[in-house]
Design a protein around this motif. Structure first.
Motif, PDB file in Angstrom:
ATOM      1  N   ASP A 185      42.495  62.251   3.247  1.00 13.33           N
ATOM      2  CA  ASP A 185      42.883  63.070   2.091  1.00 13.33           C
ATOM      3  C   ASP A 185      41.927  64.251   2.004  1.00 13.33           C
ATOM      4  O   ASP A 185      40.749  64.088   1.702  1.00 13.33           O
ATOM      5  CB  ASP A 185      42.812  62.222   0.813  1.00 13.33           C
ATOM      6  CG  ASP A 185      43.362  62.973  -0.388  1.00 13.33           C
ATOM      7  OD1 ASP A 185      43.450  64.218  -0.314  1.00 13.33           O
ATOM      8  OD2 ASP A 185      43.690  62.324  -1.388  1.00 13.33           O
ATOM      9  N   ALA A 186      42.432  65.431   2.323  1.00 10.20           N
ATOM     10  CA  ALA A 186      41.563  66.613   2.372  1.00 10.20           C
ATOM     11  C   ALA A 186      41.526  67.348   1.039  1.00 10.20           C
ATOM     12  O   ALA A 186      40.934  68.413   0.929  1.00 10.20           O
ATOM     13  CB  ALA A 186      42.027  67.555   3.475  1.00 10.20           C
ATOM     14  N   GLY A 187      42.169  66.795   0.022  1.00 10.22           N
ATOM     15  CA  GLY A 187      42.094  67.398  -1.305  1.00 10.22           C
ATOM     16  C   GLY A 187      43.119  68.484  -1.582  1.00 10.22           C
ATOM     17  O   GLY A 187      43.000  69.222  -2.541  1.00 10.22           O
ATOM     18  N   ILE A 188      44.152  68.583  -0.736  1.00 11.11           N
ATOM     19  CA  ILE A 188      45.178  69.610  -0.949  1.00 11.11           C
ATOM     20  C   ILE A 188      46.312  69.004  -1.795  1.00 11.11           C
ATOM     21  O   ILE A 188      46.761  67.891  -1.535  1.00 11.11           O
ATOM     22  CB  ILE A 188      45.743  70.099   0.407  1.00 11.11           C
ATOM     23  CG1 ILE A 188      44.622  70.607   1.314  1.00 11.11           C
ATOM     24  CG2 ILE A 188      46.815  71.159   0.205  1.00 11.11           C
ATOM     25  CD1 ILE A 188      43.988  71.902   0.884  1.00 11.11           C
ATOM     26  N   GLY A 195      50.809  72.025   6.605  1.00  8.62           N
ATOM     27  CA  GLY A 195      49.872  72.302   7.700  1.00  8.62           C
ATOM     28  C   GLY A 195      48.446  72.073   7.238  1.00  8.62           C
ATOM     29  O   GLY A 195      47.648  71.424   7.927  1.00  8.62           O
ATOM     30  N   ALA A 196      48.124  72.563   6.041  1.00  8.24           N
ATOM     31  CA  ALA A 196      46.773  72.401   5.495  1.00  8.24           C
ATOM     32  C   ALA A 196      46.502  70.952   5.135  1.00  8.24           C
ATOM     33  O   ALA A 196      45.392  70.452   5.293  1.00  8.24           O
ATOM     34  CB  ALA A 196      46.604  73.287   4.267  1.00  8.24           C
ATOM     35  N   VAL A 197      47.546  70.251   4.683  1.00 10.08           N
ATOM     36  CA  VAL A 197      47.397  68.836   4.320  1.00 10.08           C
ATOM     37  C   VAL A 197      47.064  68.007   5.563  1.00 10.08           C
ATOM     38  O   VAL A 197      46.198  67.131   5.540  1.00 10.08           O
ATOM     39  CB  VAL A 197      48.700  68.315   3.670  1.00 10.08           C
ATOM     40  CG1 VAL A 197      48.676  66.808   3.516  1.00 10.08           C
ATOM     41  CG2 VAL A 197      48.923  68.983   2.319  1.00 10.08           C
ATOM     42  N   ALA A 199      46.102  69.057   8.860  1.00 12.41           N
ATOM     43  CA  ALA A 199      45.164  69.506   9.902  1.00 12.41           C
ATOM     44  C   ALA A 199      43.916  68.615  10.008  1.00 12.41           C
ATOM     45  O   ALA A 199      43.536  68.229  11.128  1.00 12.41           O
ATOM     46  CB  ALA A 199      44.786  70.963   9.667  1.00 12.41           C
ATOM     47  N   PRO A 200      43.259  68.240   8.878  1.00 13.56           N
ATOM     48  CA  PRO A 200      42.072  67.388   9.022  1.00 13.56           C
ATOM     49  C   PRO A 200      42.388  66.016   9.627  1.00 13.56           C
ATOM     50  O   PRO A 200      41.576  65.477  10.385  1.00 13.56           O
ATOM     51  CB  PRO A 200      41.566  67.241   7.578  1.00 13.56           C
ATOM     52  CG  PRO A 200      42.088  68.431   6.874  1.00 13.56           C
ATOM     53  CD  PRO A 200      43.431  68.689   7.481  1.00 13.56           C
ATOM     54  N   ASP A 234      46.282  77.311  13.120  1.00 15.93           N
ATOM     55  CA  ASP A 234      45.048  78.089  13.031  1.00 15.93           C
ATOM     56  C   ASP A 234      43.987  77.343  12.224  1.00 15.93           C
ATOM     57  O   ASP A 234      42.800  77.368  12.565  1.00 15.93           O
ATOM     58  CB  ASP A 234      45.310  79.451  12.364  1.00 15.93           C
ATOM     59  CG  ASP A 234      46.164  80.347  13.246  1.00 15.93           C
ATOM     60  OD1 ASP A 234      46.193  80.087  14.470  1.00 15.93           O
ATOM     61  OD2 ASP A 234      46.794  81.281  12.726  1.00 15.93           O
ATOM     62  N   ILE A 235      44.445  76.658  11.159  1.00 18.19           N
ATOM     63  CA  ILE A 235      43.503  75.882  10.340  1.00 18.19           C
ATOM     64  C   ILE A 235      42.877  74.786  11.206  1.00 18.19           C
ATOM     65  O   ILE A 235      41.667  74.584  11.192  1.00 18.19           O
ATOM     66  CB  ILE A 235      44.219  75.259   9.112  1.00 18.19           C
ATOM     67  CG1 ILE A 235      44.684  76.362   8.160  1.00 18.19           C
ATOM     68  CG2 ILE A 235      43.306  74.287   8.386  1.00 18.19           C
ATOM     69  CD1 ILE A 235      45.570  75.896   7.020  1.00 18.19           C
ATOM     70  N   ASP A 238      40.185  76.188  13.615  1.00 13.61           N
ATOM     71  CA  ASP A 238      38.947  76.517  12.896  1.00 13.61           C
ATOM     72  C   ASP A 238      38.228  75.263  12.425  1.00 13.61           C
ATOM     73  O   ASP A 238      37.009  75.150  12.514  1.00 13.61           O
ATOM     74  CB  ASP A 238      39.261  77.395  11.672  1.00 13.61           C
ATOM     75  CG  ASP A 238      39.247  78.868  12.041  1.00 13.61           C
ATOM     76  OD1 ASP A 238      39.277  79.160  13.254  1.00 13.61           O
ATOM     77  OD2 ASP A 238      39.225  79.707  11.115  1.00 13.61           O
ATOM     78  N   TYR A 239      39.012  74.308  11.944  1.00 14.09           N
ATOM     79  CA  TYR A 239      38.435  73.069  11.415  1.00 14.09           C
ATOM     80  C   TYR A 239      37.733  72.295  12.527  1.00 14.09           C
ATOM     81  O   TYR A 239      36.651  71.765  12.353  1.00 14.09           O
ATOM     82  CB  TYR A 239      39.550  72.218  10.803  1.00 14.09           C
ATOM     83  CG  TYR A 239      39.069  70.988  10.076  1.00 14.09           C
ATOM     84  CD1 TYR A 239      38.663  71.047   8.753  1.00 14.09           C
ATOM     85  CD2 TYR A 239      39.032  69.748  10.730  1.00 14.09           C
ATOM     86  CE1 TYR A 239      38.227  69.920   8.092  1.00 14.09           C
ATOM     87  CE2 TYR A 239      38.599  68.608  10.067  1.00 14.09           C
ATOM     88  CZ  TYR A 239      38.197  68.703   8.750  1.00 14.09           C
ATOM     89  OH  TYR A 239      37.768  67.578   8.093  1.00 14.09           O
ATOM     90  N   GLU A 242      34.421  74.009  13.258  1.00 15.82           N
ATOM     91  CA  GLU A 242      33.386  73.873  12.233  1.00 15.82           C
ATOM     92  C   GLU A 242      32.947  72.427  12.044  1.00 15.82           C
ATOM     93  O   GLU A 242      31.765  72.140  11.896  1.00 15.82           O
ATOM     94  CB  GLU A 242      33.900  74.423  10.898  1.00 15.82           C
ATOM     95  CG  GLU A 242      33.905  75.939  10.891  1.00 15.82           C
ATOM     96  CD  GLU A 242      34.157  76.496   9.508  1.00 15.82           C
ATOM     97  OE1 GLU A 242      33.811  75.822   8.518  1.00 15.82           O
ATOM     98  OE2 GLU A 242      34.719  77.599   9.430  1.00 15.82           O
ATOM     99  N   GLU A 243      33.897  71.510  12.057  1.00 16.80           N
ATOM    100  CA  GLU A 243      33.574  70.120  11.742  1.00 16.80           C
ATOM    101  C   GLU A 243      33.063  69.359  12.967  1.00 16.80           C
ATOM    102  O   GLU A 243      32.125  68.592  12.867  1.00 16.80           O
ATOM    103  CB  GLU A 243      34.831  69.437  11.172  1.00 16.80           C
ATOM    104  CG  GLU A 243      34.628  68.035  10.658  1.00 16.80           C
ATOM    105  CD  GLU A 243      33.909  67.985   9.307  1.00 16.80           C
ATOM    106  OE1 GLU A 243      33.627  69.054   8.748  1.00 16.80           O
ATOM    107  OE2 GLU A 243      33.611  66.874   8.839  1.00 16.80           O
TER     108      GLU A 243
END
Lengths: 329, 145
Positions: A185-188, A195-197, A199-200, A234-235, A238-239, A242-243
């Motif tokens: 749960d990435a908090g979206i 996509g944002a939900v 990606a993590p 793209d998210i 980048d993720y 960074e992670e």
């Protein structure tokens, strides 16, 4: 959980696409396509059941096997109580495992099948999924004929059904390993921005798979994610950087491949359980059989929300399951 | 990654909506629909010899009919996709929301499908329309008498 397999193969596949997908760039790779969204039925739910039934029957025809030779059918879809899969199973009379992992159902099915075949408890398993644009619009969003504007980050549910026969009989496509994903749960909270939900969750599964199998992204010819869409892709890149400090240069996303995203009106790209298997079984396996791709990591992603959870303003959890396919040429 | 940091990463890759352009299209189309409504009111009151108060009810019914009819023919959603709030905010949006839900659930039966779901989208408009009419009516009586 990561597993490796010695004797699990994808023997044959069937893909059926809807009219929108057939007009996309991969249209010629599908085994069958329908010209409208009803397929001669009176309602979309019935159309989806017909499409999935048709898909599995075509696979049985293609592999020349009777229903009773199949040990299990592992199937899932998006509809409440998995009705497409369960009603299909009722017609076919094959022992049934109904699964739900939203749009990551396809790889979850392959993982369960691979584990059963590898351990010897089953010989032939059919894994199938389906999704239908109108049934999911109706269930998750708004009436199909309602034209209220959608944001650019929204996705367009793929209409299609895909099934694959998994067995220990040697073929050109081998399943070598898999990773069962954790729910992240990435908090979206934005159900349009899947996509944002997701990606993590995809990043975590890819990272876990690479660490557990002691491989690097460059060991794969292609890392194919499910339905992140053009912004989610793209998210994810980048993720990952960074992670996990990892570059994914050979990443592609089936949501961006199944449609011509610049010319077809599909917002950020495709979504739905049928998205990644249509691309994989139709297009990727064809390339693998021709020797153009050798090792592909198939990472399906699923957003685990319901309309009630969204109305209750809950953050959306997501899951991702990975399966590694290798060409045995 | 922390949730706030991830939200920033997401925001970086989230496409911006063309709010100004959408508002402009909505303003022009909505305004045009207003002109159409006004013309209808004038025509009804002129040819039917009725006061413009009654003619505006005729106009509303006409626009609702057009909204429903074009939705049933299957292309009003494309017009709404283009015109956005220009067609959603006027009474045509209400008609469209009601009709699209009715079409969707018709196959699940008249009572359990159509009847139970027709106001899925438009129900809130009716409920809160009635509530606000009640509140403002009450205010008017208290303040003006």
């Amino acid at each position: 959980m990561t597993n490796t397999y010695n004797n699990v193969y994808i023997n044959d596949t069937i893909t059926i696409a809807g009219p929108y997908e057939a007009k996309g760039p991969l249209g010629s790779y599908f085994d069958k396509s329908y010209k409208d969204l009803y397929f001669g039925e009176k309602a979309w739910e019935l159309a989806e059941i017909k499409m999935l039934t048709n898909c599995i029957e075509m696979l049985l025809d293609k592999i020349k096997m009777k229903n009773n030779k199949i040990d299990a059918l592992i199937s899932g879809d998006l509809l409440n109580q998995n009705i497409s899969s369960n009603f299909t199973a009722a017609k076919l009379g094959i022992p049934m495992i109904g699964i739900y992992a939203a749009c990551s159902t396809s790889t979850l099915g392959l993982i369960i099948a691979s584990n059963m075949i590898n351990s010897g408890v089953a010989k032939n398993i059919i894994c199938s999924v389906s999704s239908h644009n109108c049934t999911s619009e109706k269930q998750f969003r708004q009436p199909v004929e309602y034209g209220g504007p959608k944001p650019k980050r929204a996705t367009f549910t793929v209409t299609g059904a895909a099934s694959a026969l998994v067995s220990s009989k040697k073929s050109k496509i081998k399943i070598t390993s898999s990773t069962l994903g954790t729910v992240v749960d990435a908090g979206i909270k934005d159900a349009f921005h899947m996509g944002a939900v997701m990606a993590p969750a995809a990043a975590k599964t890819i990272y876990t798979h690479l660490i557990n199998t002691k491989t690097k992204p460059s060991d794969y010819d292609l890392i194919l994610t499910g339905d992140l869409g053009r912004y989610g892709k793209d998210i994810l890149k980048d993720y990952m950087k960074e992670e996990y400090n990892m570059e994914l240069n050979n990443l592609d996303d089936s949501a961006c491949m199944i449609y011509d995203i610049n010319n077809q009106e599909v917002y950020a790209g495709g979504s739905g359980p049928a998205c990644i298997p249509l691309v994989t079984y139709g297009y990727i396996l064809d390339k693998m059989k021709k020797g153009k791709l050798k090792k592909v990591l198939m990472v399906a992603t699923g957003s685990l929300h319901s309309q009630a959870s969204v109305n209750l303003k809950q953050t959306i959890p997501a899951v991702s399951h990975a399966i590694c396919l290798e060409a045995t040429l | 990654m922390e949730k706030i940091k991830y939200q920033k990463l997401v925001d970086k890759h989230t496409p911006k909506e063309n709010i100004l352009l959408n508002a402009l299209i909505g303003f022009i189309v909505g305004g045009f629909l207003g002109v159409v409504g006004e013309v209808l009111v004038e025509l009804y009151s002129y040819y039917l010899h009725i006061p413009s108060k009654d003619a505006s009810v005729f106009m509303i019914v006409t626009l609702i009919f057009i909204g429903c009819f074009l939705t049933a023919l299957g292309f009003f959603d494309n017009l709404v996709k283009f015109a956005k709030c220009g067609l959603i905010v006027p009474i045509t949006g209400f008609a469209h929301a009601m009709m699209s839900a009715a079409l969707e659930y018709r196959k699940e039966g008249f009572v359990t499908g159509l009847g139970a779901n027709m106001f899925k989208l438009a129900g809130s408009v009716i409920l809160f329309g009635v509530v606000s009419a009640y509140v403002f009516g009450l205010l008017r009586i208290i303040l003006i008498g």
